[in-house]
Design a protein around this motif. Sequence first.
Motif, PDB file in Angstrom:
ATOM      1  N   TYR A  70       0.834  -1.204   0.000  1.00 10.55           N
ATOM      2  CA  TYR A  70       0.000   0.000   0.000  1.00 10.55           C
ATOM      3  C   TYR A  70       0.869   1.255   0.000  1.00 10.55           C
ATOM      4  O   TYR A  70       0.649   2.162  -0.795  1.00 10.55           O
ATOM      5  N   GLU A  72       3.991   1.540  -0.943  1.00  6.91           N
ATOM      6  CA  GLU A  72       4.721   1.610  -2.208  1.00  6.91           C
ATOM      7  C   GLU A  72       3.825   2.135  -3.326  1.00  6.91           C
ATOM      8  O   GLU A  72       4.235   2.983  -4.130  1.00  6.91           O
ATOM      9  N   LEU A  73       2.581   1.653  -3.380  1.00  8.53           N
ATOM     10  CA  LEU A  73       1.638   2.105  -4.400  1.00  8.53           C
ATOM     11  C   LEU A  73       1.315   3.582  -4.225  1.00  8.53           C
ATOM     12  O   LEU A  73       1.273   4.339  -5.205  1.00  8.53           O
ATOM     13  N   GLU A  76       4.210   5.614  -5.523  1.00 10.78           N
ATOM     14  CA  GLU A  76       4.235   5.636  -6.979  1.00 10.78           C
ATOM     15  C   GLU A  76       3.156   6.540  -7.549  1.00 10.78           C
ATOM     16  O   GLU A  76       3.381   7.230  -8.545  1.00 10.78           O
TER      17      GLU A  76
END
Length: 92
Positions: A70, A72-73, A76
Amino acid sequence: MTKATQTASFLGVIFTIYIIFLFKIIPLPEIVQEDILPVLPWWALVTFGAYSLGNIGYHVYIFGDCEDAYRELMTEIQIAKNDLRTKGITVD
């Protein structure tokens, strides 16, 4: 022997035994031969379907949260938004 080969071998043996009983090569009691044996494949299909749906439902129910994924997303997404803003695109 791979898992697929083991499964194919098992199903082949089961199918062969079923055909032997279905065509009365080895006789069974009349009630089994006439009432149970013809519907056995449908029973197996329904049982497999119920097991599959139950298994999928259980694994959806216990699906664990992935906090690292979560974060990391979200990082990004923020990088993508900043990149789009530098190119003059309005992003909420």
